[in-house]
Design an enzyme around this catalytic site. Structure first.
Site, PDB file in Angstrom:
ATOM      1  N   GLN A  17       0.851  -1.191   0.000  1.00  2.01           N
ATOM      2  CA  GLN A  17       0.000   0.000   0.000  1.00  2.01           C
ATOM      3  C   GLN A  17       0.890   1.245   0.000  1.00  2.01           C
ATOM      4  O   GLN A  17       1.713   1.408   0.903  1.00  2.01           O
ATOM      5  CB  GLN A  17      -0.852  -0.036   1.265  1.00  2.01           C
ATOM      6  CG  GLN A  17      -1.850   1.070   1.395  1.00  2.01           C
ATOM      7  CD  GLN A  17      -2.491   1.060   2.787  1.00  2.01           C
ATOM      8  OE1 GLN A  17      -1.844   0.710   3.759  1.00  2.01           O
ATOM      9  NE2 GLN A  17      -3.745   1.412   2.872  1.00  2.01           N
ATOM     10  N   SER A  27       0.610   6.544   2.652  1.00  2.00           N
ATOM     11  CA  SER A  27       1.178   7.554   3.559  1.00  2.00           C
ATOM     12  C   SER A  27       2.386   8.245   2.950  1.00  2.00           C
ATOM     13  O   SER A  27       3.127   7.662   2.157  1.00  2.00           O
ATOM     14  CB  SER A  27       1.621   6.895   4.867  1.00  2.00           C
ATOM     15  OG  SER A  27       0.582   6.168   5.430  1.00  2.00           O
ATOM     16  N   SER A  64       4.456  -1.118   4.114  1.00  2.00           N
ATOM     17  CA  SER A  64       4.716  -2.491   4.560  1.00  2.00           C
ATOM     18  C   SER A  64       4.947  -3.398   3.362  1.00  2.00           C
ATOM     19  O   SER A  64       4.130  -3.419   2.432  1.00  2.00           O
ATOM     20  CB  SER A  64       3.522  -3.026   5.353  1.00  2.00           C
ATOM     21  OG  SER A  64       3.174  -2.133   6.370  1.00  2.00           O
ATOM     22  N   GLU A 114      -9.159  -2.346   5.417  1.00  2.08           N
ATOM     23  CA  GLU A 114      -7.924  -2.438   6.213  1.00  2.08           C
ATOM     24  C   GLU A 114      -8.240  -2.446   7.715  1.00  2.08           C
ATOM     25  O   GLU A 114      -7.701  -3.250   8.473  1.00  2.08           O
ATOM     26  CB  GLU A 114      -6.989  -1.264   5.892  1.00  2.08           C
ATOM     27  CG  GLU A 114      -5.701  -1.311   6.708  1.00  2.08           C
ATOM     28  CD  GLU A 114      -4.709  -0.213   6.351  1.00  2.08           C
ATOM     29  OE1 GLU A 114      -5.131   0.873   5.930  1.00  2.08           O
ATOM     30  OE2 GLU A 114      -3.503  -0.453   6.508  1.00  2.08           O
TER      31      GLU A 114
HETATM   32  C1  LIG Z   1       3.111  -1.106  11.262  1.00  2.00           C
HETATM   33  C2  LIG Z   1       2.653  -0.043  10.316  1.00  2.00           C
HETATM   34  C3  LIG Z   1       2.434  -0.370   9.011  1.00  2.00           C
HETATM   35  C4  LIG Z   1       2.042   0.619   8.107  1.00  2.00           C
HETATM   36  N1  LIG Z   1       1.879   0.243   6.821  1.00  2.00           N
HETATM   37  C5  LIG Z   1       1.561   1.191   5.921  1.00  2.00           C
HETATM   38  C6  LIG Z   1       1.477   0.840   4.542  1.00  2.00           C
HETATM   39  O1  LIG Z   1       1.674  -0.323   4.153  1.00  2.00           O
HETATM   40  N2  LIG Z   1       1.194   1.802   3.651  1.00  2.00           N
HETATM   41  C7  LIG Z   1       0.974   3.087   4.022  1.00  2.00           C
HETATM   42  O2  LIG Z   1       0.689   3.902   3.142  1.00  2.00           O
HETATM   43  N3  LIG Z   1       1.053   3.472   5.334  1.00  2.00           N
HETATM   44  C8  LIG Z   1       1.356   2.552   6.281  1.00  2.00           C
HETATM   45  N4  LIG Z   1       1.478   2.906   7.597  1.00  2.00           N
HETATM   46  C9  LIG Z   1       1.324   4.315   7.968  1.00  2.00           C
HETATM   47  C10 LIG Z   1       0.109   4.622   8.794  1.00  2.00           C
HETATM   48  O3  LIG Z   1      -1.056   4.603   8.011  1.00  2.00           O
HETATM   49  C11 LIG Z   1       0.360   5.985   9.439  1.00  2.00           C
HETATM   50  O4  LIG Z   1       1.445   5.833  10.348  1.00  2.00           O
HETATM   51  C12 LIG Z   1      -0.840   6.462  10.190  1.00  2.00           C
HETATM   52  O5  LIG Z   1      -1.875   6.801   9.310  1.00  2.00           O
HETATM   53  C13 LIG Z   1      -0.495   7.705  11.044  1.00  2.00           C
HETATM   54  O6  LIG Z   1       0.130   8.680  10.280  1.00  2.00           O
HETATM   55  P1  LIG Z   1       1.511   9.324  10.737  1.00  2.00           P
HETATM   56  O7  LIG Z   1       2.454   8.230  11.095  1.00  2.00           O
HETATM   57  O8  LIG Z   1       1.922  10.273   9.679  1.00  2.00           O
HETATM   58  O9  LIG Z   1       1.182  10.113  12.078  1.00  2.00           O
HETATM   59  P2  LIG Z   1       0.547  11.561  12.185  1.00  2.00           P
HETATM   60  O10 LIG Z   1      -0.644  11.654  11.314  1.00  2.00           O
HETATM   61  O11 LIG Z   1       1.615  12.573  11.996  1.00  2.00           O
HETATM   62  O12 LIG Z   1       0.060  11.570  13.696  1.00  2.00           O
HETATM   63  C14 LIG Z   1       0.921  11.881  14.782  1.00  2.00           C
HETATM   64  C15 LIG Z   1       0.073  11.908  16.059  1.00  2.00           C
HETATM   65  O13 LIG Z   1      -0.937  12.925  15.966  1.00  2.00           O
HETATM   66  C16 LIG Z   1      -2.232  12.366  16.190  1.00  2.00           C
HETATM   67  N5  LIG Z   1      -3.222  13.020  15.337  1.00  2.00           N
HETATM   68  C17 LIG Z   1      -3.082  13.326  14.019  1.00  2.00           C
HETATM   69  N6  LIG Z   1      -4.207  13.893  13.537  1.00  2.00           N
HETATM   70  C18 LIG Z   1      -5.080  13.940  14.576  1.00  2.00           C
HETATM   71  C19 LIG Z   1      -6.412  14.422  14.720  1.00  2.00           C
HETATM   72  N7  LIG Z   1      -7.088  14.962  13.700  1.00  2.00           N
HETATM   73  N8  LIG Z   1      -7.002  14.299  15.938  1.00  2.00           N
HETATM   74  C20 LIG Z   1      -6.342  13.751  16.986  1.00  2.00           C
HETATM   75  N9  LIG Z   1      -5.070  13.291  16.911  1.00  2.00           N
HETATM   76  C21 LIG Z   1      -4.452  13.383  15.732  1.00  2.00           C
HETATM   77  C22 LIG Z   1      -2.099  10.900  15.802  1.00  2.00           C
HETATM   78  O14 LIG Z   1      -3.059  10.102  16.462  1.00  2.00           O
HETATM   79  C23 LIG Z   1      -0.676  10.589  16.298  1.00  2.00           C
HETATM   80  O15 LIG Z   1      -0.679  10.282  17.662  1.00  2.00           O
HETATM   81  C24 LIG Z   1       1.857   1.954   8.528  1.00  2.00           C
HETATM   82  C25 LIG Z   1       2.076   2.289   9.873  1.00  2.00           C
HETATM   83  C26 LIG Z   1       2.479   1.310  10.764  1.00  2.00           C
HETATM   84  C27 LIG Z   1       2.713   1.693  12.191  1.00  2.00           C
END
Ligand SMILES: Cc1cc2nc3c(=O)[nH]c(=O)nc-3n(C[C@H](O)[C@H](O)[C@H](O)COP(=O)(O)OP(=O)(O)OC[C@H]3O[C@@H](n4cnc5c(N)ncnc54)[C@H](O)[C@@H]3O)c2cc1C
Length: 413
Positions: A142, A145, A177, A260
Site C-alpha cells: 500500500q 502515507s 509495509s 484495512e
Molecule cells: C506497522 C505499520 C504499518 C504501516 N503500513 C503502511 C502501509 O503499508 N502503507 C501506508 O501507506 N502506510 C502505512 N502505515 C502508515 C500509517 O497509516 C500511518 O502511520 C498512520 O496513518 C499515522 O500517520 P503518521 O504516522 O503520519 O502520524 P501523524 O498523522 O503525523 O500523527 C501523529 C500523532 O498525531 C495524532 N493526530 C493526528 N491527527 C489527529 C487528529 N485529527 N485528531 C487527533 N489526533 C491526531 C495521531 O493520532 C498521532 O498520535 C503503517 C504504519 C504502521 C505503524
C-alpha cells in the site's frame, strides 16, 4: 439473530470446519505451540535471507490453497473464490491458525486490494489482477502515507500527470509495509491541485518493478525491516491502471481503508488467551492474586472482542453499515496494549532479556514491541476515536477550513 444463536454452529458450518481441517492436515504441518501461528512473532531471525525464504514459502502456500479452492473464502466464485460468508472465513481462519500456513504476505492483496478492485475495477483490471492475487503470483503493498500525509492522508503531494496513454508519477511515500518484495502497489497520487484536497486525488495500480521506483527499507525496534520509504521519480503507469476514475481516488481509498480496519480489527495478534495462560503457568504466577485478576481482565477483553465481532457481523448481515471497523480496531488496540504490558510483567526481571536468551526466543518481547504497529497502522487510536465520535455518537466535527479551498492554496505539512 441473537448473539447466542449466532454462536451455535450450523451443521453446514461444522461440515465446512471438518473439511477445512482435513485439507489443512493433509497439506501443512500442525503448529507446535498453542495459538502462535498467523503471526511473525515466533520468528526472531531478522536476516534478509530468512525473509526471502519466508516470502517464497508464502507464495508456495498460497498456490496450494488456490489450487485446491481454499484461497479467497469470501471472494465471489466468478473471481476464483468460494463465495462463502464471513462466518466461513472465521471458521477457516480458526482452523488455519492451527497449522503452519504462511500466507500473511497476501493479506493486503486478498483482504484489501482484491475487494477494492472488485468494487471499482474495470472488467480488464478484474480479469488481469484478481486471479494473480489468489494464486500467489502478485504480492501487493500500500503506497498511501507520505512524510507530510498520514492521519491527514488527503494532504498527500505525490503527483501524477497524464502523458499520452500513461501517467508520470513523482513523489515519496513512507511506512509501506512489504514494499521491498511487493510486485504491485495501490498508489494514491494528486491529479488536480486546483480543487479541494479530497477532490483531486486518483488511485493507481502501480507496478513495483517499474523503472524509477526506489524502495528503501526502514528498520524497526524489533530488528525487522517490515516497512519502507518508497521514492518515485518519473515512474510511468499505464492510464489503464487508474482505478475508479480520474480524481475519484478518495472514494476508492475509503473502500480500501475500511477493509484495512476490518482486517486489523479482525486479526489482532494471532495469540489466543490460552497462550497467555500457558505463559503464566510457565512462570508459576497463577497463584498470585494480581496476576489472576489480570488474567480475568485479559479473558474478558478477548470475550468482549469476540462479541463485538459477532455484533459487527450481525449488523453487516442486516445491511447496517456502522463504524464497526473503527470500534473493532480501537478495541484491538486497547487489547494489544494491555496484553503487551501483561506478558512482560508476568516474566519479572526476565522480561528484560531478548532473542535467544528470552522465553520462547523473544516472542513475548516482540509482542510487546509490536503493539504500536497495530495501534498506529491503518489509522491511529485518536483518529479512530474521531471517527467514532462523529459517525457513531454524532458529536460535532472539528472546524475545518481545508474542505473548500483549492489544495494549491492550503498550508502544507
Ligand atoms: C506497522 C505499520 C504499518 C504501516 N503500513 C503502511 C502501509 O503499508 N502503507 C501506508 O501507506 N502506510 C502505512 N502505515 C502508515 C500509517 O497509516 C500511518 O502511520 C498512520 O496513518 C499515522 O500517520 P503518521 O504516522 O503520519 O502520524 P501523524 O498523522 O503525523 O500523527 C501523529 C500523532 O498525531 C495524532 N493526530 C493526528 N491527527 C489527529 C487528529 N485529527 N485528531 C487527533 N489526533 C491526531 C495521531 O493520532 C498521532 O498520535 C503503517 C504504519 C504502521 C505503524
Amino acid at each position: 439473530m441473537s448473539l447466542v444463536a449466532e454462536q451455535e454452529e450450523s451443521d453446514e458450518l461444522k461440515e465446512f470446519r471438518a473439511s477445512a481441517r482435513a485439507f489443512l492436515a493433509s497439506h501443512f504441518k500442525a503448529v507446535p505451540t498453542v495459538g502462535i501461528s498467523g503471526t511473525t512473532l515466533g520468528d526472531t531471525d531478522t536476516s534478509k535471507e530468512a525473509e526471502d525464504r519466508h516470502v517464497e514459502e508464502s507464495r508456495a502456500h498460497q498456490k496450494i490453497l488456490a489450487d485446491n479452492g481454499w484461497a479467497g473464502i469470501t471472494w465471489p466464485t466468478e473471481y476464483g473464490g468460494r463465495g462463502l460468508t464471513t462466518k466461513h472465513q472465521r471458521v477457516w481462519a480458526q482452523e488455519q491458525s492451527k497449522f503452519l500456513v504462511t500466507t500473511g504476505f497476501f493479506s493486503v492483496a486478498i483482504q484489501m486490494v482484491g475487494p477494492t478492485i472488485m468494487a471499482h475495477g474495470t472488467p480488464e483490471q478484474k480479469e488481469y489482477f484478481l486471479p494473480r492475487i489468489l494464486c500467489g503470483e502478485h504480492i501487493w503493498c500500500q503506497l498511501f502515507s507520505e512524510p507530510g500525509a498520514g492521519s491527514d492522508l488527503a494532504g498527500l503531494t505525490t503527483r501524477a500527470e497524464l502523458d499520452g496513454e500513461e501517467y508520470i508519477i513523482n513523489g515519496q511515500k513512507v511506512w509501506n509495509s512489504g514494499a521491498h518484495f511487493a510486485d504491485f502497489g495501490i498508489l494514491l497520487a494528486r491529479t488536480d491541485f486546483d480543487v479541494p484536497k479530497h477532490k483531486g486525488i486518483s488511485y493507481f495500480l502501480a507496478d513495483m518493478h517499474a523503472p524509477g521506483i526506489e524502495v528503501r527499507p526502514l528498520m524497526q525496534i524489533t530488528g525487522f525491516s517490515h516497512f519502507n520509504e518508497t521514492f518515485m521519480t518519473d515512474v510511468r503507469i499505464p492510464a489503464a491502471h487508474l482505478l475508479g476514475g480520474l480524481n475519484n481516488g478518495w472514494a476508492v481509498a475509503h473502500t480500501t481503508l475500511s477493509f484495512e480496519r476490518s482486517m486489523i480489527g479482525g486479526g489482532g495478534t494471532g495469540l489466543g488467551f490460552k497462550a497467555l495462560l500457558a505463559l503464566a503457568r510457565e512462570f508459576n504466577v497463577t497463584n498470585d492474586a494480581c496476576t489472576r485478576q489480570e488474567l480475568a481482565k485479559c479473558y474478558t477483553r478477548f470475550e468482549l472482542l469476540r462479541m463485538l465481532g459477532l455484533r459487527a457481523r450481525a449488523n453487516a448481515k442486516k445491511g447496517i453499515a456502522g463504524a464497526e471497523s473503527s470500534v473493532m480496531k480501537l478495541a484491538v488496540s486497547n487489547r494489544v496494549q494491555a496484553d503487551g504490558d501483561f506478558v512482560l510483567a508476568m516474566q519479572g526481571p526476565r522480561a528484560m532479556l531478548h532473542y535467544d536468551d528470552a522465553q520462547d526466543g523473544g516472542m513475548w518481547q516482540n509482542l510487546f514491541l509490536n503493539q504500536w504497529s497495530i495501534r498506529i497502522g491503518g489509522g491511529t487510536e485518536q483518529v479512530q476515536r474521531n471517527i467514532i465520535s462523529e459517525r457513531v455518537l454524532g458529536l460535532p466535527s472539528d472546524i475545518r477550513t481545508d474542505k473548500t479551498a483549492p489544495f494549491r492554496d492550503l498550508p502544507k505539512n
